[in-house]
Design a protein around this motif. Sequence first.
Motif, PDB file in Angstrom:
ATOM      1  N   TYR A 262      -3.016   3.712  -3.141  1.00 22.98           N
ATOM      2  CA  TYR A 262      -3.210   2.433  -3.814  1.00 22.98           C
ATOM      3  C   TYR A 262      -3.020   1.292  -2.832  1.00 22.98           C
ATOM      4  O   TYR A 262      -2.361   1.440  -1.802  1.00 22.98           O
TER       5      TYR A 262
ATOM      6  N   ALA B 109       8.485  -1.116 -18.966  1.00 23.11           N
ATOM      7  CA  ALA B 109       8.129  -0.073 -18.005  1.00 23.11           C
ATOM      8  C   ALA B 109       8.982  -0.268 -16.759  1.00 23.11           C
ATOM      9  O   ALA B 109       9.181  -1.397 -16.298  1.00 23.11           O
TER      10      ALA B 109
ATOM     11  N   THR C 146      -0.172   3.352 -17.741  1.00 22.41           N
ATOM     12  CA  THR C 146      -0.465   3.940 -16.433  1.00 22.41           C
ATOM     13  C   THR C 146      -1.421   5.119 -16.612  1.00 22.41           C
ATOM     14  O   THR C 146      -1.368   6.092 -15.869  1.00 22.41           O
TER      15      THR C 146
ATOM     16  N   ALA D 184       9.581   2.324  -6.647  1.00 22.86           N
ATOM     17  CA  ALA D 184       8.962   2.567  -5.342  1.00 22.86           C
ATOM     18  C   ALA D 184       9.956   3.324  -4.482  1.00 22.86           C
ATOM     19  O   ALA D 184      11.087   2.874  -4.292  1.00 22.86           O
TER      20      ALA D 184
ATOM     21  N   VAL E  25       5.822   5.212 -12.350  1.00 29.75           N
ATOM     22  CA  VAL E  25       6.237   4.319 -13.426  1.00 29.75           C
ATOM     23  C   VAL E  25       6.853   5.144 -14.548  1.00 29.75           C
ATOM     24  O   VAL E  25       6.345   6.214 -14.896  1.00 29.75           O
TER      25      VAL E  25
ATOM     26  N   LEU F 201      -0.534   6.390 -12.774  1.00 29.44           N
ATOM     27  CA  LEU F 201      -0.956   5.241 -11.962  1.00 29.44           C
ATOM     28  C   LEU F 201       0.284   4.516 -11.411  1.00 29.44           C
ATOM     29  O   LEU F 201       1.327   4.502 -12.067  1.00 29.44           O
ATOM     30  N   PRO F 202       0.161   3.902 -10.246  1.00 27.91           N
ATOM     31  CA  PRO F 202       1.359   3.388  -9.557  1.00 27.91           C
ATOM     32  C   PRO F 202       1.987   2.143 -10.161  1.00 27.91           C
ATOM     33  O   PRO F 202       3.156   1.846  -9.880  1.00 27.91           O
TER      34      PRO F 202
ATOM     35  N   THR G 217       2.077  -0.354 -13.955  1.00 28.53           N
ATOM     36  CA  THR G 217       1.620  -0.482 -15.334  1.00 28.53           C
ATOM     37  C   THR G 217       0.607  -1.624 -15.418  1.00 28.53           C
ATOM     38  O   THR G 217       0.736  -2.636 -14.729  1.00 28.53           O
TER      39      THR G 217
ATOM     40  N   TYR H 296       8.265   5.198 -18.582  1.00 25.65           N
ATOM     41  CA  TYR H 296       8.195   4.529 -19.887  1.00 25.65           C
ATOM     42  C   TYR H 296       9.345   5.025 -20.765  1.00 25.65           C
ATOM     43  O   TYR H 296       9.997   6.022 -20.436  1.00 25.65           O
TER      44      TYR H 296
ATOM     45  N   ARG I  56       5.298   4.420   1.363  1.00 27.14           N
ATOM     46  CA  ARG I  56       5.806   4.130   0.020  1.00 27.14           C
ATOM     47  C   ARG I  56       5.073   4.958  -1.014  1.00 27.14           C
ATOM     48  O   ARG I  56       3.849   5.096  -0.958  1.00 27.14           O
ATOM     49  N   HIS I  57       5.814   5.508  -1.933  1.00 27.35           N
ATOM     50  CA  HIS I  57       5.249   6.265  -3.053  1.00 27.35           C
ATOM     51  C   HIS I  57       5.760   5.643  -4.340  1.00 27.35           C
ATOM     52  O   HIS I  57       6.936   5.328  -4.454  1.00 27.35           O
ATOM     53  N   ARG I  58       4.845   5.484  -5.305  1.00 26.41           N
ATOM     54  CA  ARG I  58       5.240   4.803  -6.540  1.00 26.41           C
ATOM     55  C   ARG I  58       5.045   5.684  -7.767  1.00 26.41           C
ATOM     56  O   ARG I  58       4.143   6.502  -7.813  1.00 26.41           O
TER      57      ARG I  58
ATOM     58  N   GLU J 233       0.851  -1.183   0.000  1.00 25.24           N
ATOM     59  CA  GLU J 233       0.000   0.000   0.000  1.00 25.24           C
ATOM     60  C   GLU J 233       0.885   1.230   0.000  1.00 25.24           C
ATOM     61  O   GLU J 233       2.000   1.202   0.511  1.00 25.24           O
ATOM     62  N   GLY J 234       0.382   2.281  -0.621  1.00 20.01           N
ATOM     63  CA  GLY J 234       1.185   3.490  -0.695  1.00 20.01           C
ATOM     64  C   GLY J 234       0.442   4.612  -1.374  1.00 20.01           C
ATOM     65  O   GLY J 234      -0.787   4.595  -1.480  1.00 20.01           O
ATOM     66  N   THR J 235       1.207   5.590  -1.850  1.00 20.12           N
ATOM     67  CA  THR J 235       0.610   6.744  -2.519  1.00 20.12           C
ATOM     68  C   THR J 235       1.133   6.836  -3.945  1.00 20.12           C
ATOM     69  O   THR J 235       2.137   6.212  -4.296  1.00 20.12           O
ATOM     70  N   TRP J 236       0.436   7.605  -4.763  1.00 22.01           N
ATOM     71  CA  TRP J 236       0.881   7.861  -6.126  1.00 22.01           C
ATOM     72  C   TRP J 236       0.541   9.301  -6.482  1.00 22.01           C
ATOM     73  O   TRP J 236      -0.195   9.961  -5.742  1.00 22.01           O
TER      74      TRP J 236
ATOM     75  N   GLN K  34       9.122   0.378 -12.963  1.00 19.35           N
ATOM     76  CA  GLN K  34       8.308   0.731 -11.800  1.00 19.35           C
ATOM     77  C   GLN K  34       9.238   1.041 -10.626  1.00 19.35           C
ATOM     78  O   GLN K  34      10.069   0.219 -10.252  1.00 19.35           O
TER      79      GLN K  34
END
Lengths: 163, 85
Positions: free
Chosen positions: A68, B20, A128, B24, B44, A97-98, A100, B46, B40-42, A47-50, B22
């Motif tokens: 998310y 892609a 995303t 974190a 992505v 989005l966090p 793909t 490309y 955690r922050h994510r 879980e986390g943020t985006w 990704q």
Amino acid sequence: MATYENTRYNFPGLTLPDNISFDTASKGIYLGVTTPTASNLLDDYEEGTWTPTVSGGLTGFTVQQAKYTKIGQIVNISMYVNALTGASGSRVDIGGLPFTSATNLFGTGVVLSGSGKVGVVRVQTASTTARLYYANASTGNRDDLTGTLLGTQIILSVTYQTT
Amino acid sequence: MAITKETQIGKIEVVGTHKAVQVAMDTLVKEDGNLISQTRHRHVLYPDSDISNEPQEVQNICNVAWTQEVKDAWTTFKQEQENEI
């Protein structure tokens, strides 16, 4: 430290004093089976943020919250943004989005706008980005949810499959 | 009692046909060196993403994964998505 390998215990109603962790990443628990199979292995939770981005019918917004939760290959995202700027007659696409999305699959969800318009969200394949639509009351078909139709805020929740 | 906050890379994954990346990023809050909070922050990336502000480790992985062939395939894929109804 004692080590226990390939050992079977029988502890009905086992209660542990703390969280469980593993020595290596990507280890998990086989659920609902007595013989381990890959499709029953729960080895991913996060879980986390985006950070939502926008293109198309808006030029910007203020992010109040975007979170998310990922369980296995399923991701659920939630987002609340307001103070929308630069509204135009083009469809609004939400990016950032966090994870793909999986190839050849589309995620779907619901969007509520500040104007009262209710719509659907489609996460593009291998992407995303999520596109915003609504059901045209006259035709029943999908129409673009444009910036000018949104009002002052966007609330959405979507579930989609990752790779 | 000292409260510190630090950000570090939690995970870097290269996924899918289009490579892609990704990323974190973990934010750790510590009190006298003991972890009291972690979030955690994510995001992505490309093959056409601007990676100039990414950590060097992320940039290195992107540069390896994103061959010209991968970049060309991504450009084609994006165009197909744009043309999709």
